[in-house]
Design an enzyme around this catalytic site. Sequence first.
Site, PDB file in Angstrom:
ATOM      1  N   TYR A  42      -5.577   8.956   2.456  1.00 43.05           N
ATOM      2  CA  TYR A  42      -5.650   7.933   2.518  1.00 43.05           C
ATOM      3  C   TYR A  42      -6.627   6.735   3.723  1.00 43.05           C
ATOM      4  O   TYR A  42      -6.556   5.509   2.933  1.00 43.05           O
ATOM      5  CB  TYR A  42      -4.170   7.965   3.121  1.00 43.05           C
ATOM      6  CG  TYR A  42      -3.608   6.658   4.503  1.00 43.05           C
ATOM      7  CD1 TYR A  42      -2.896   5.317   3.770  1.00 43.05           C
ATOM      8  CD2 TYR A  42      -3.881   6.346   5.596  1.00 43.05           C
ATOM      9  CE1 TYR A  42      -2.698   4.347   4.485  1.00 43.05           C
ATOM     10  CE2 TYR A  42      -3.520   4.924   6.759  1.00 43.05           C
ATOM     11  CZ  TYR A  42      -2.807   3.934   4.977  1.00 43.05           C
ATOM     12  OH  TYR A  42      -2.779   3.320   6.525  1.00 43.05           O
ATOM     13  N   THR A  65      -6.417  -0.342   8.403  1.00 43.10           N
ATOM     14  CA  THR A  65      -5.660   0.223   9.464  1.00 43.10           C
ATOM     15  C   THR A  65      -7.723   1.428  10.220  1.00 43.10           C
ATOM     16  O   THR A  65      -8.225   0.962   9.686  1.00 43.10           O
ATOM     17  CB  THR A  65      -5.328   1.553   8.518  1.00 43.10           C
ATOM     18  OG1 THR A  65      -5.450   2.489   9.498  1.00 43.10           O
ATOM     19  CG2 THR A  65      -6.543   2.256   7.642  1.00 43.10           C
ATOM     20  N   ASP A  66      -7.330   1.590  11.625  1.00 43.63           N
ATOM     21  CA  ASP A  66      -8.582   1.377  11.777  1.00 43.63           C
ATOM     22  C   ASP A  66      -8.797   3.159  11.717  1.00 43.63           C
ATOM     23  O   ASP A  66      -9.628   3.471  11.886  1.00 43.63           O
ATOM     24  CB  ASP A  66      -7.908   2.136  13.484  1.00 43.63           C
ATOM     25  CG  ASP A  66      -7.022   2.798  13.828  1.00 43.63           C
ATOM     26  OD1 ASP A  66      -6.249   3.346  13.407  1.00 43.63           O
ATOM     27  OD2 ASP A  66      -6.352   3.191  14.578  1.00 43.63           O
ATOM     28  N   GLU A  67      -8.067   4.016  10.793  1.00 40.47           N
ATOM     29  CA  GLU A  67      -8.155   5.157   9.973  1.00 40.47           C
ATOM     30  C   GLU A  67      -9.452   5.183   9.616  1.00 40.47           C
ATOM     31  O   GLU A  67      -9.721   5.962   8.705  1.00 40.47           O
ATOM     32  CB  GLU A  67      -7.208   6.048   9.288  1.00 40.47           C
ATOM     33  CG  GLU A  67      -5.717   5.834  10.369  1.00 40.47           C
ATOM     34  CD  GLU A  67      -4.665   7.098   9.855  1.00 40.47           C
ATOM     35  OE1 GLU A  67      -4.761   7.629   9.128  1.00 40.47           O
ATOM     36  OE2 GLU A  67      -3.474   6.191  10.214  1.00 40.47           O
ATOM     37  N   ALA A  73       1.032  -1.079  -0.335  1.00 34.91           N
ATOM     38  CA  ALA A  73       0.077   0.043   0.105  1.00 34.91           C
ATOM     39  C   ALA A  73       0.790   1.475  -0.076  1.00 34.91           C
ATOM     40  O   ALA A  73       2.102   0.883  -0.179  1.00 34.91           O
ATOM     41  CB  ALA A  73      -0.740   0.088   1.542  1.00 34.91           C
ATOM     42  N   SER A 115      -8.596   5.613   0.692  1.00 36.19           N
ATOM     43  CA  SER A 115      -8.717   4.743  -0.109  1.00 36.19           C
ATOM     44  C   SER A 115      -8.584   3.144   0.896  1.00 36.19           C
ATOM     45  O   SER A 115      -8.507   2.524  -0.208  1.00 36.19           O
ATOM     46  CB  SER A 115      -6.961   4.912  -0.624  1.00 36.19           C
ATOM     47  OG  SER A 115      -6.318   4.754   0.001  1.00 36.19           O
ATOM     48  N   LYS A 116      -8.122   2.929   1.923  1.00 38.35           N
ATOM     49  CA  LYS A 116      -7.856   1.826   2.584  1.00 38.35           C
ATOM     50  C   LYS A 116      -9.697   1.862   3.082  1.00 38.35           C
ATOM     51  O   LYS A 116      -9.909  -0.097   2.336  1.00 38.35           O
ATOM     52  CB  LYS A 116      -7.412   2.190   3.779  1.00 38.35           C
ATOM     53  CG  LYS A 116      -5.175   1.905   4.025  1.00 38.35           C
ATOM     54  CD  LYS A 116      -5.289   1.331   3.072  1.00 38.35           C
ATOM     55  CE  LYS A 116      -4.875   0.477   3.755  1.00 38.35           C
ATOM     56  NZ  LYS A 116      -4.155  -1.363   3.507  1.00 38.35           N
TER      57      LYS A 116
HETATM   58  P1  NAD Z   1       4.757   1.028   4.092  1.00 36.77           P
HETATM   59  O1  NAD Z   1       4.774   2.292   3.158  1.00 36.77           O
HETATM   60  O2  NAD Z   1       6.629   1.024   4.802  1.00 36.77           O
HETATM   61  O3  NAD Z   1       5.188  -0.309   3.486  1.00 36.77           O
HETATM   62  C1  NAD Z   1       4.678   0.003   2.020  1.00 36.77           C
HETATM   63  C2  NAD Z   1       4.453  -1.796   1.177  1.00 36.77           C
HETATM   64  O4  NAD Z   1       3.918  -1.953  -0.472  1.00 36.77           O
HETATM   65  C3  NAD Z   1       5.913  -1.335   0.732  1.00 36.77           C
HETATM   66  O5  NAD Z   1       7.655  -2.102   0.661  1.00 36.77           O
HETATM   67  C4  NAD Z   1       6.032  -0.550  -1.042  1.00 36.77           C
HETATM   68  O6  NAD Z   1       6.962  -0.799  -2.073  1.00 36.77           O
HETATM   69  C5  NAD Z   1       4.677  -1.984  -0.747  1.00 36.77           C
HETATM   70  N1  NAD Z   1       3.950  -0.760  -2.555  1.00 36.77           N
HETATM   71  C6  NAD Z   1       3.373   0.145  -2.262  1.00 36.77           C
HETATM   72  N2  NAD Z   1       2.761   0.127  -3.792  1.00 36.77           N
HETATM   73  C7  NAD Z   1       2.759  -1.407  -4.531  1.00 36.77           C
HETATM   74  C8  NAD Z   1       2.065  -2.153  -5.409  1.00 36.77           C
HETATM   75  N3  NAD Z   1       1.567  -1.199  -6.197  1.00 36.77           N
HETATM   76  N4  NAD Z   1       2.300  -2.924  -5.688  1.00 36.77           N
HETATM   77  C9  NAD Z   1       3.505  -3.475  -4.569  1.00 36.77           C
HETATM   78  N5  NAD Z   1       4.308  -3.084  -3.580  1.00 36.77           N
HETATM   79  C10 NAD Z   1       3.652  -1.998  -3.803  1.00 36.77           C
HETATM   80  O7  NAD Z   1       3.647   0.374   4.882  1.00 36.77           O
HETATM   81  P2  NAD Z   1       3.604  -0.171   5.981  1.00 36.77           P
HETATM   82  O8  NAD Z   1       3.770   0.308   7.473  1.00 36.77           O
HETATM   83  O9  NAD Z   1       4.051  -1.352   6.406  1.00 36.77           O
HETATM   84  O10 NAD Z   1       2.016  -1.058   6.643  1.00 36.77           O
HETATM   85  C11 NAD Z   1       2.055  -1.632   5.750  1.00 36.77           C
HETATM   86  C12 NAD Z   1       0.267  -2.197   5.401  1.00 36.77           C
HETATM   87  O11 NAD Z   1       0.039  -2.099   7.158  1.00 36.77           O
HETATM   88  C13 NAD Z   1      -0.846  -1.390   4.778  1.00 36.77           C
HETATM   89  O12 NAD Z   1      -1.566  -1.835   4.168  1.00 36.77           O
HETATM   90  C14 NAD Z   1      -1.261  -0.554   5.775  1.00 36.77           C
HETATM   91  O13 NAD Z   1      -2.134   0.178   5.412  1.00 36.77           O
HETATM   92  C15 NAD Z   1      -1.107  -0.506   6.737  1.00 36.77           C
HETATM   93  N6  NAD Z   1      -1.342  -0.365   8.403  1.00 36.77           N
HETATM   94  C16 NAD Z   1      -0.012   0.134   8.773  1.00 36.77           C
HETATM   95  C17 NAD Z   1      -0.140   0.958   9.391  1.00 36.77           C
HETATM   96  C18 NAD Z   1       1.232   1.290  10.172  1.00 36.77           C
HETATM   97  O14 NAD Z   1       0.711   1.531  11.286  1.00 36.77           O
HETATM   98  N7  NAD Z   1       1.911   1.171   9.572  1.00 36.77           N
HETATM   99  C19 NAD Z   1      -0.888   1.279  10.744  1.00 36.77           C
HETATM  100  C20 NAD Z   1      -2.321   0.620   9.829  1.00 36.77           C
HETATM  101  C21 NAD Z   1      -2.371  -0.022   9.067  1.00 36.77           C
HETATM  102  P1  TYD Z   2       1.947   9.413  11.512  1.00 39.87           P
HETATM  103  O1  TYD Z   2       3.269   8.845  11.986  1.00 39.87           O
HETATM  104  O2  TYD Z   2       2.425  10.175  10.215  1.00 39.87           O
HETATM  105  O3  TYD Z   2       0.345   8.848  11.573  1.00 39.87           O
HETATM  106  P2  TYD Z   2      -1.158   9.152  10.961  1.00 39.87           P
HETATM  107  O4  TYD Z   2      -1.095   9.481  10.689  1.00 39.87           O
HETATM  108  O5  TYD Z   2      -1.667   7.421  10.688  1.00 39.87           O
HETATM  109  O6  TYD Z   2      -1.352   8.747  12.858  1.00 39.87           O
HETATM  110  O7  TYD Z   2       1.589  10.140  12.745  1.00 39.87           O
HETATM  111  C1  TYD Z   2       0.887  10.188  13.610  1.00 39.87           C
HETATM  112  C2  TYD Z   2       0.754  11.418  15.057  1.00 39.87           C
HETATM  113  O8  TYD Z   2       1.722  12.109  14.951  1.00 39.87           O
HETATM  114  C3  TYD Z   2      -0.005  11.987  13.650  1.00 39.87           C
HETATM  115  O9  TYD Z   2      -1.487  12.683  15.242  1.00 39.87           O
HETATM  116  C4  TYD Z   2       0.039  13.027  13.546  1.00 39.87           C
HETATM  117  C5  TYD Z   2       1.694  13.281  14.176  1.00 39.87           C
HETATM  118  N1  TYD Z   2       2.524  13.495  14.050  1.00 39.87           N
HETATM  119  C6  TYD Z   2       3.918  15.115  13.520  1.00 39.87           C
HETATM  120  O10 TYD Z   2       3.259  15.654  14.891  1.00 39.87           O
HETATM  121  N2  TYD Z   2       4.908  15.299  13.967  1.00 39.87           N
HETATM  122  C7  TYD Z   2       5.645  14.786  12.371  1.00 39.87           C
HETATM  123  O11 TYD Z   2       6.232  15.074  11.500  1.00 39.87           O
HETATM  124  C8  TYD Z   2       5.186  13.994  12.042  1.00 39.87           C
HETATM  125  C9  TYD Z   2       5.675  13.060  10.604  1.00 39.87           C
HETATM  126  C10 TYD Z   2       3.121  12.900  12.567  1.00 39.87           C
END
Ligand code: NAD
Ligand code: TYD
Length: 371
Positions: free
Chosen positions: A159, A133-135, A84, A162-163
């Site tokens: 974002y 995601t919870d978002e 994603a 789209s999710k």
């Molecule tokens: P990330 O951005 O670190 O990694 C996403 C990976 O997907 C990358 O390696 C990217 O190259 C790959 N990618 C993007 N577009 C692609 C495509 N078209 N085809 C194949 N690969 C592609 O994200 P993450 O933090 O590891 O998140 C992973 C999943 O978990 C996502 O679906 C995200 O929505 C979900 N998620 C993440 C969090 C968080 O806190 N990180 C929280 C809730 C849900």
């Molecule tokens: P983030 O790690 O971008 O995750 P998400 O927006 O998906 O929750 O941000 C976590 C929280 O931190 C969010 O409330 C936005 C805030 N934030 C800042 O205050 N400063 C920053 O530079 C960033 C990247 C995030």
Amino acid sequence: MPSVLITGGAGFIGQNLVHAWRAARPEDRVVVVDAMTYAANIRSLEPLINDGSIQFVNGDIGDPALIQRLFEEHAFTRVAHLAAESHVDRSISDPEAFLQTNVLGTFALLNAALAAWRTSGLLDSARFLHVSTDEVYGSLGPADPAFTESSPYRPTSPYAASKAASDHLVRAFIVTYGMPALITNCSNNYGAYQHPEKLIPLMIIHALEGKRLPIYGDGSNVRDWLHVSDHCAALIDVIERGRTGETYNIGGGNERNNRDVVGLICDTIDACFVASPALGQRFPSCPAASGASCRTLIGYVTDRPGHDHRYAIDASKLATDLGSRCSVGFEHGLAQTVHWYLDHETWWRDITSGEYKAWIEKNYGFRAAVY
Ligand code: NAD
Ligand code: TYD
């Protein structure tokens, strides 16, 4: 041999899941497909690729011919879909890639998996895990109860929208075509290998480099922090033991506002420098190198547009139905994470050049200091 396709396996959670999967199910064949966007990093997977314990494919989930060929070669019985575009701020400045990958890419992957499992007769035994995601549930007020699996969808950022669209597609495939899919909606992850654009690694790296710690707005926004190791353990539980067609919320049970998170990062780094004075030579610009606190770097900047105030997850269904519980406390997990970034300087220095610098200029250049 059971065979799993992990999409987005070179991303933050994906890399952690690949390692967790190898440890939990060493007999399974693991294939990673990742388009290697700016967010990907393959270094932690290289030993596994080189010794043949996983196969890596550089490719797009939206490429039906590629995905079909991979299904024909490997007869996947599991798909863990994590690929994603994942950063809210980037979705605000450039939403198109989010629709392309998160919505159309998920659709293409669902289509390819359904066709392959119909042809091979695996539709009854295969499983497709969609990681979300919870978002998608929108924003909570301070006293609102935490999100449950039946909370209404109210996404606010491109974002999250789209999710949400991808979750709806997965549910439509479950109901219409009998797709053996499960959905997880989790809270904010943190831990090793997280890209330095996200809050926790950004603040750790900025503090070490003596740069401003830019808290959006007044810093009262609350997130429910989930250690990535707990998340990956729960994902394996859900894909192996969850009921197809169901959704499971995964949360860390660690609600913190951004002010407190950044303050704790500062205190943790300060303590590391007291315990290991040699860090002062490696990071001379960090205030802790001269005995001051990293808290002196905290600055409040223009807020994110549409900034969701609070996320909180009720993960009781996961615990009741699958006995799956998160165990990493936030203070402990954060200290571990700070140590990981201290020990992996080359890893983040490689990332924080080039494209990343342009992103920092784009996202922070316009943000005025508020106070
Ligand atoms: P990330 O951005 O670190 O990694 C996403 C990976 O997907 C990358 O390696 C990217 O190259 C790959 N990618 C993007 N577009 C692609 C495509 N078209 N085809 C194949 N690969 C592609 O994200 P993450 O933090 O590891 O998140 C992973 C999943 O978990 C996502 O679906 C995200 O929505 C979900 N998620 C993440 C969090 C968080 O806190 N990180 C929280 C809730 C849900
Ligand atoms: P983030 O790690 O971008 O995750 P998400 O927006 O998906 O929750 O941000 C976590 C929280 O931190 C969010 O409330 C936005 C805030 N934030 C800042 O205050 N400063 C920053 O530079 C960033 C990247 C995030």
